[in-house]
Design a protein around this motif. Structure first.
Motif, short mmCIF file in Angstrom:
data_model
loop_
_atom_site.label_atom_id
_atom_site.label_comp_id
_atom_site.label_asym_id
_atom_site.label_seq_id
_atom_site.Cartn_x
_atom_site.Cartn_y
_atom_site.Cartn_z
N GLY A 30 46.10 29.90 44.60
CA GLY A 30 45.97 30.41 45.95
C GLY A 30 45.71 31.90 45.97
O GLY A 30 45.70 32.58 44.94
N VAL A 31 45.53 32.44 47.17
CA VAL A 31 45.16 33.84 47.33
C VAL A 31 46.27 34.79 46.89
O VAL A 31 46.00 35.86 46.33
N SER A 32 47.53 34.44 47.11
CA SER A 32 48.61 35.33 46.69
C SER A 32 48.64 35.47 45.17
O SER A 32 48.75 36.58 44.65
N MET A 33 48.52 34.36 44.45
CA MET A 33 48.47 34.43 42.99
C MET A 33 47.23 35.18 42.54
O MET A 33 47.28 35.99 41.59
N LEU A 34 46.11 34.94 43.20
CA LEU A 34 44.87 35.67 42.88
C LEU A 34 45.08 37.17 43.04
O LEU A 34 44.69 37.96 42.18
N ASN A 35 45.70 37.58 44.14
CA ASN A 35 45.92 39.00 44.40
C ASN A 35 46.80 39.62 43.31
O ASN A 35 46.54 40.74 42.84
N GLY A 36 47.84 38.90 42.88
CA GLY A 36 48.68 39.39 41.80
C GLY A 36 47.90 39.52 40.50
O GLY A 36 48.04 40.51 39.77
N PHE A 37 47.07 38.52 40.21
CA PHE A 37 46.26 38.54 38.99
C PHE A 37 45.28 39.70 39.00
O PHE A 37 45.18 40.46 38.03
N LEU A 38 44.57 39.88 40.11
CA LEU A 38 43.59 40.96 40.20
C LEU A 38 44.27 42.32 40.18
O LEU A 38 43.72 43.28 39.63
N THR A 39 45.48 42.40 40.74
CA THR A 39 46.22 43.65 40.69
C THR A 39 46.59 43.99 39.26
O THR A 39 46.45 45.14 38.82
N GLY A 40 47.04 42.99 38.50
CA GLY A 40 47.35 43.21 37.09
C GLY A 40 46.13 43.69 36.32
O GLY A 40 46.24 44.59 35.46
N LEU A 41 44.97 43.13 36.62
CA LEU A 41 43.74 43.57 35.97
C LEU A 41 43.40 45.01 36.35
O LEU A 41 42.98 45.81 35.51
N ALA A 42 43.60 45.35 37.61
CA ALA A 42 43.20 46.66 38.12
C ALA A 42 44.11 47.79 37.66
O ALA A 42 43.68 48.94 37.61
N VAL A 43 45.37 47.48 37.37
CA VAL A 43 46.32 48.54 36.98
C VAL A 43 46.57 48.61 35.49
O VAL A 43 47.13 49.59 35.00
N TRP A 53 37.30 37.33 32.79
CA TRP A 53 38.52 36.74 33.38
C TRP A 53 38.28 35.68 34.46
O TRP A 53 39.23 35.03 34.88
N MET A 54 37.06 35.49 34.89
CA MET A 54 36.82 34.57 36.01
C MET A 54 37.27 33.14 35.68
O MET A 54 37.80 32.43 36.55
N PHE A 55 37.08 32.71 34.42
CA PHE A 55 37.50 31.36 34.05
C PHE A 55 38.99 31.16 34.28
O PHE A 55 39.43 30.06 34.62
N HIS A 56 39.78 32.21 34.09
CA HIS A 56 41.23 32.11 34.26
C HIS A 56 41.63 32.00 35.73
O HIS A 56 42.80 31.73 36.03
N VAL A 57 40.68 32.18 36.61
CA VAL A 57 40.94 32.04 38.05
C VAL A 57 40.44 30.69 38.57
O VAL A 57 41.17 29.97 39.24
N ILE A 58 39.20 30.35 38.24
CA ILE A 58 38.62 29.13 38.82
C ILE A 58 38.33 28.04 37.80
O ILE A 58 37.87 26.95 38.17
N GLY A 59 38.57 28.29 36.53
CA GLY A 59 38.41 27.26 35.51
C GLY A 59 36.99 26.74 35.39
O GLY A 59 36.02 27.50 35.43
N GLU A 60 36.87 25.42 35.27
CA GLU A 60 35.58 24.77 35.03
C GLU A 60 34.59 24.97 36.18
O GLU A 60 33.38 24.78 36.00
N THR A 71 30.40 27.57 45.21
CA THR A 71 31.13 28.15 44.08
C THR A 71 30.71 29.60 43.84
O THR A 71 31.55 30.45 43.51
N GLN A 72 29.42 29.89 44.00
CA GLN A 72 28.98 31.27 43.86
C GLN A 72 29.61 32.15 44.95
O GLN A 72 29.99 33.29 44.70
N ALA A 73 29.74 31.60 46.15
CA ALA A 73 30.39 32.34 47.23
C ALA A 73 31.85 32.60 46.89
O ALA A 73 32.39 33.67 47.21
N VAL A 74 32.50 31.63 46.26
CA VAL A 74 33.89 31.81 45.82
C VAL A 74 33.98 32.97 44.84
O VAL A 74 34.83 33.86 44.97
N ILE A 75 33.09 32.98 43.85
CA ILE A 75 33.11 34.05 42.85
C ILE A 75 32.84 35.40 43.49
O ILE A 75 33.51 36.40 43.19
N ASP A 76 31.86 35.46 44.38
CA ASP A 76 31.55 36.73 45.06
C ASP A 76 32.74 37.23 45.86
O ASP A 76 33.03 38.43 45.90
N THR A 77 33.43 36.31 46.51
CA THR A 77 34.61 36.67 47.29
C THR A 77 35.72 37.22 46.40
O THR A 77 36.39 38.21 46.73
N ILE A 78 35.92 36.59 45.25
CA ILE A 78 36.94 37.03 44.31
C ILE A 78 36.61 38.41 43.76
O ILE A 78 37.48 39.29 43.68
#
Length: 200
Positions: A30-43, A53-60, A71-78
């Protein structure tokens, strides 16, 4: 033959629906876990590109990302959300985590913390020294104590043998300050070409 048009990025609400309904289930829930993951990457101490790292978010689902597809829209949003988090961090006091809230306005940071831990596990050897330093170790533990991941139980019990219910309930309030401390410490490592963590 016309070229397919790139789909518009989604809102975070639409992205949450995608996480809920995507089959197979993606690694991120979900978005909360995504936000934590992206924050960890950013800091963190290592700069990684989305391809790392995209595979670790959306997998296959990453394999289905063609121009014009949902799916491309999902990636662009992330990626857009990652850029937003990174931009927030450039101004002290601006970073705001995306946390889960109930209708009664109770706040839960466990999914966010699980996401942040997920970012750490991509380069644990680079994060390990941060846990040993007081300047970054205490902020990191204040974040990780909120994770549900069982592998953290021993580490957390050493730092917080018996965390009080009040500490756990209000720990989310410390997230912005802790994130900014880690970001300030790691920034020179991330952006210095000579830094070992950025070696190819």
């Amino acid at each position: 033959m016309k070229r397919p048009k790139r789909a518009k990025p989604m809102s975070l609400e639409q992205l949450e629906v995608w996480f809920d309904k995507a089959e197979p289930e993606p690694p991120c829930n979900g978005v909360s876990m995504l936000n934590g993951f992206l924050t960890g990457l950013a800091v963190g101490p290592v700069f990684l590109l989305p391809n790392d790292w995209m595979f670790h978010v959306i997998g296959e689902h990453e394999k289905r990302a063609f121009i014009g597809t949902r799916t491309q829209a999902v990636i662009d949003t992330i990626v857009d959300h990652y850029n937003l988090v990174a931009h927030q961090l450039t101004t002290p006091g601006r970073y705001a985590p995306v946390l889960m809230r109930t209708d009664e306005d109770d706040v839960f940071a466990d999914h966010w913390a699980d996401g942040f831990l997920g970012a750490i596990t991509l380069n644990p050897q680079e994060w390990e020294p941060l846990l040993a330093e007081k300047q970054t170790g205490e902020p990191l533990m204040s974040l990780l104590i909120q994770s549900t991941r069982p592998e953290l139980a021993e580490m957390i019990s050493m730092a917080f043998p018996k965390p009080s219910p009040d500490l756990l309930r209000d720990a989310w309030r410390a997230i912005p300050f802790a994130v900014e401390q880690i970001y300030a410490h790691c920034k020179p490592m991330r952006y210095s070409p000579a830094a070992p963590a950025n070696d190819p």
